[in-house]
Scaffold this motif. Structure first.
Motif, PDB file in Angstrom:
ATOM      1  N   ASN A 209       0.846  -1.191   0.000  1.00  0.00           N
ATOM      2  CA  ASN A 209       0.000   0.000   0.000  1.00  0.00           C
ATOM      3  C   ASN A 209       0.884   1.244   0.000  1.00  0.00           C
ATOM      4  N   ARG A 210       0.252   2.381  -0.170  1.00  0.00           N
ATOM      5  CA  ARG A 210       0.984   3.639  -0.307  1.00  0.00           C
ATOM      6  C   ARG A 210       1.846   3.932   0.920  1.00  0.00           C
ATOM      7  N   ASN A 211       1.297   3.720   2.101  1.00  0.00           N
ATOM      8  CA  ASN A 211       2.024   4.061   3.328  1.00  0.00           C
ATOM      9  C   ASN A 211       3.258   3.189   3.531  1.00  0.00           C
ATOM     10  N   MET A 212       3.129   1.885   3.251  1.00  0.00           N
ATOM     11  CA  MET A 212       4.278   1.001   3.410  1.00  0.00           C
ATOM     12  C   MET A 212       5.362   1.323   2.390  1.00  0.00           C
ATOM     13  N   ARG A 213       4.971   1.589   1.146  1.00  0.00           N
ATOM     14  CA  ARG A 213       5.961   1.923   0.128  1.00  0.00           C
ATOM     15  C   ARG A 213       6.687   3.216   0.492  1.00  0.00           C
ATOM     16  N   ARG A 214       5.950   4.184   1.014  1.00  0.00           N
ATOM     17  CA  ARG A 214       6.556   5.452   1.446  1.00  0.00           C
ATOM     18  C   ARG A 214       7.553   5.210   2.591  1.00  0.00           C
ATOM     19  N   GLU A 215       7.148   4.384   3.558  1.00  0.00           N
ATOM     20  CA  GLU A 215       8.030   4.086   4.688  1.00  0.00           C
ATOM     21  C   GLU A 215       9.322   3.424   4.226  1.00  0.00           C
ATOM     22  N   LEU A 216       9.186   2.474   3.305  1.00  0.00           N
ATOM     23  CA  LEU A 216      10.369   1.758   2.832  1.00  0.00           C
ATOM     24  C   LEU A 216      11.290   2.665   2.008  1.00  0.00           C
ATOM     25  N   LEU A 217      10.710   3.502   1.157  1.00  0.00           N
ATOM     26  CA  LEU A 217      11.537   4.411   0.363  1.00  0.00           C
ATOM     27  C   LEU A 217      12.348   5.342   1.257  1.00  0.00           C
ATOM     28  N   LEU A 218      11.708   5.881   2.299  1.00  0.00           N
ATOM     29  CA  LEU A 218      12.410   6.762   3.232  1.00  0.00           C
ATOM     30  C   LEU A 218      13.506   6.001   3.977  1.00  0.00           C
ATOM     31  N   ALA A 219      13.193   4.771   4.399  1.00  0.00           N
ATOM     32  CA  ALA A 219      14.173   3.971   5.128  1.00  0.00           C
ATOM     33  C   ALA A 219      15.364   3.617   4.253  1.00  0.00           C
ATOM     34  N   TYR A 220      15.109   3.292   2.988  1.00  0.00           N
ATOM     35  CA  TYR A 220      16.206   2.902   2.111  1.00  0.00           C
ATOM     36  C   TYR A 220      17.091   4.101   1.769  1.00  0.00           C
ATOM     37  N   GLN A 221      16.472   5.281   1.622  1.00  0.00           N
ATOM     38  CA  GLN A 221      17.287   6.468   1.417  1.00  0.00           C
ATOM     39  C   GLN A 221      18.170   6.703   2.651  1.00  0.00           C
ATOM     40  N   HIS A 222      17.590   6.525   3.829  1.00  0.00           N
ATOM     41  CA  HIS A 222      18.354   6.707   5.060  1.00  0.00           C
ATOM     42  C   HIS A 222      19.486   5.683   5.143  1.00  0.00           C
ATOM     43  N   GLU A 230      28.589  12.063   2.631  1.00  0.00           N
ATOM     44  CA  GLU A 230      28.103  13.218   1.878  1.00  0.00           C
ATOM     45  C   GLU A 230      27.103  12.813   0.793  1.00  0.00           C
ATOM     46  N   PHE A 231      26.197  11.935   1.166  1.00  0.00           N
ATOM     47  CA  PHE A 231      25.198  11.466   0.194  1.00  0.00           C
ATOM     48  C   PHE A 231      24.288  12.601  -0.259  1.00  0.00           C
ATOM     49  N   GLY A 232      23.853  13.450   0.677  1.00  0.00           N
ATOM     50  CA  GLY A 232      23.020  14.591   0.313  1.00  0.00           C
ATOM     51  C   GLY A 232      21.532  14.255   0.269  1.00  0.00           C
ATOM     52  N   GLU A 233      20.748  15.242  -0.112  1.00  0.00           N
ATOM     53  CA  GLU A 233      19.289  15.121  -0.125  1.00  0.00           C
ATOM     54  C   GLU A 233      18.793  14.739  -1.510  1.00  0.00           C
ATOM     55  N   MET A 234      17.870  13.783  -1.549  1.00  0.00           N
ATOM     56  CA  MET A 234      17.285  13.333  -2.808  1.00  0.00           C
ATOM     57  C   MET A 234      16.086  14.220  -3.158  1.00  0.00           C
ATOM     58  N   ARG A 235      16.254  15.088  -4.134  1.00  0.00           N
ATOM     59  CA  ARG A 235      15.158  15.973  -4.532  1.00  0.00           C
ATOM     60  C   ARG A 235      14.042  15.239  -5.255  1.00  0.00           C
ATOM     61  N   SER A 236      14.375  14.132  -5.885  1.00  0.00           N
ATOM     62  CA  SER A 236      13.360  13.399  -6.652  1.00  0.00           C
ATOM     63  C   SER A 236      12.469  12.527  -5.774  1.00  0.00           C
ATOM     64  N   LEU A 237      12.877  12.292  -4.514  1.00  0.00           N
ATOM     65  CA  LEU A 237      12.116  11.379  -3.667  1.00  0.00           C
ATOM     66  C   LEU A 237      10.705  11.891  -3.365  1.00  0.00           C
ATOM     67  N   PRO A 238      10.532  13.150  -2.952  1.00  0.00           N
ATOM     68  CA  PRO A 238       9.149  13.631  -2.730  1.00  0.00           C
ATOM     69  C   PRO A 238       8.289  13.561  -3.974  1.00  0.00           C
ATOM     70  N   ILE A 239       8.887  13.839  -5.128  1.00  0.00           N
ATOM     71  CA  ILE A 239       8.135  13.769  -6.384  1.00  0.00           C
ATOM     72  C   ILE A 239       7.711  12.336  -6.654  1.00  0.00           C
ATOM     73  N   LEU A 240       8.637  11.395  -6.455  1.00  0.00           N
ATOM     74  CA  LEU A 240       8.326   9.990  -6.676  1.00  0.00           C
ATOM     75  C   LEU A 240       7.221   9.520  -5.746  1.00  0.00           C
ATOM     76  N   GLN A 241       7.297   9.891  -4.479  1.00  0.00           N
ATOM     77  CA  GLN A 241       6.274   9.490  -3.522  1.00  0.00           C
ATOM     78  C   GLN A 241       4.909  10.047  -3.898  1.00  0.00           C
ATOM     79  N   GLU A 242       4.882  11.280  -4.368  1.00  0.00           N
ATOM     80  CA  GLU A 242       3.620  11.910  -4.773  1.00  0.00           C
ATOM     81  C   GLU A 242       3.031  11.199  -5.987  1.00  0.00           C
ATOM     82  N   VAL A 243       3.872  10.886  -6.940  1.00  0.00           N
ATOM     83  CA  VAL A 243       3.410  10.215  -8.161  1.00  0.00           C
ATOM     84  C   VAL A 243       2.911   8.808  -7.861  1.00  0.00           C
ATOM     85  N   LEU A 244       3.623   8.097  -6.998  1.00  0.00           N
ATOM     86  CA  LEU A 244       3.233   6.720  -6.677  1.00  0.00           C
ATOM     87  C   LEU A 244       1.992   6.654  -5.797  1.00  0.00           C
ATOM     88  N   SER A 245       1.653   7.758  -5.152  1.00  0.00           N
ATOM     89  CA  SER A 245       0.461   7.742  -4.299  1.00  0.00           C
ATOM     90  C   SER A 245      -0.821   7.805  -5.115  1.00  0.00           C
TER      91      SER A 245
END
Length: 245
Positions: A209-222, A230-245
């Motif tokens: 479901n949307r919530n689990m996929r969001r949780e996993l994406l955030l965890a994997y980025q972390h 110096e990995f930095g911030e993923m600008r595409s992640l919020p966009i991806l989460q919005e699109v997948l929702s």
């Protein structure tokens, strides 16, 4: 001396009046930066050449390579694979841009890694052909497998004896660690399953479901942040989460 190599374009910036500098992950040389002359000229001969250097483009190239130089030159280039859907499908394009940005942040050294190149190439091709469920699950699969290729493969698997994934150690353990960087329960179980997938088609059989996929994406980025300096911030992640929702 010239070499034939495949490459996946990661980033392009303007250079001078008519040229670009393209950062490309190549099969033979890893991450390289190339000056590509004349692709921004307003002539019939140059028209459309800039499209070859969009992020995510897959090319066959003939390149000049000098180990002592930071900037190389491309002699010839052509498509190695031409997308059917990625450039026009909003969801697939968001996934492709996430993959490309993940590589931008994660690839710190220029050394060649043919296995990683094949993973990138095959993942983008499969994305172009994949179903909705496959497309939605692919970022999870790619992030974990990219980590494996970069040297921090998850150790062990989820079980009654090891129900917690310690993200700092990159291993499944028995007890909750003394720090907050871990997954447990269903998130740990799913991560174990995704990490051990060998065939892309198996991604079709993971209902999320949307919530689990969001949780996993955030965890994997972390997870990537914890293991790549110096990995930095993923600008595409919020966009991806919005699109997948």
């Amino acid at each position: 001396m010239t070499h034939k190599t495949k490459g996946v374009v990661l980033r392009t910036v303007k250079y001078g009046e008519t040229s670009v500098i393209a950062t490309v992950y190549t099969e033979l040389f890893g991450v390289q930066s190339y000056i590509v002359k004349g692709v921004r000229q307003a002539t019939k001969k140059s028209q459309g050449k800039g499209n070859y250097f969009q992020p995510g483009a897959m090319l066959n190239m003939v390149v000049y390579h000098n180990e002592l130089k930071n900037l190389q030159f491309i002699k010839e280039y052509e498509w190695s694979y031409l997308y059917n859907e990625v450039l026009f499908n909003v969801v697939k394009n968001a996934v492709a841009m996430y993959i490309v940005e993940l590589l931008q942040h994660g690839l710190k050294q220029p050394e060649a890694n043919p296995e990683l190149f094949y993973l990138i190439e095959d993942t983008l091709k499969q994305l172009d052909k994949g179903t909705n469920t496959f497309t939605a699950n692919l970022p999870l699969y790619f992030t974990l497998h990219l980590g494996s290729e970069l040297g921090f493969h998850l150790q062990g698997s989820f079980s009654k004896a090891t129900p917690v994934l310690d993200l700092m150690e990159g291993s499944f353990v028995q007890d909750v660690p003394m720090h907050p960087h871990y997954l447990s329960g269903e998130a740990a179980r799913l991560t174990s399953h995704i990490s051990n997938i060998l065939f892309y088609n198996d991604l079709e059989n993971i209902p999320l479901n949307r919530n689990m996929r969001r949780e996993l994406l955030l965890a994997y980025q972390h997870f990537m942040v914890l293991h790549i300096p110096e990995f930095g911030e993923m600008r595409s992640l919020p966009i991806l989460q919005e699109v997948l929702s």
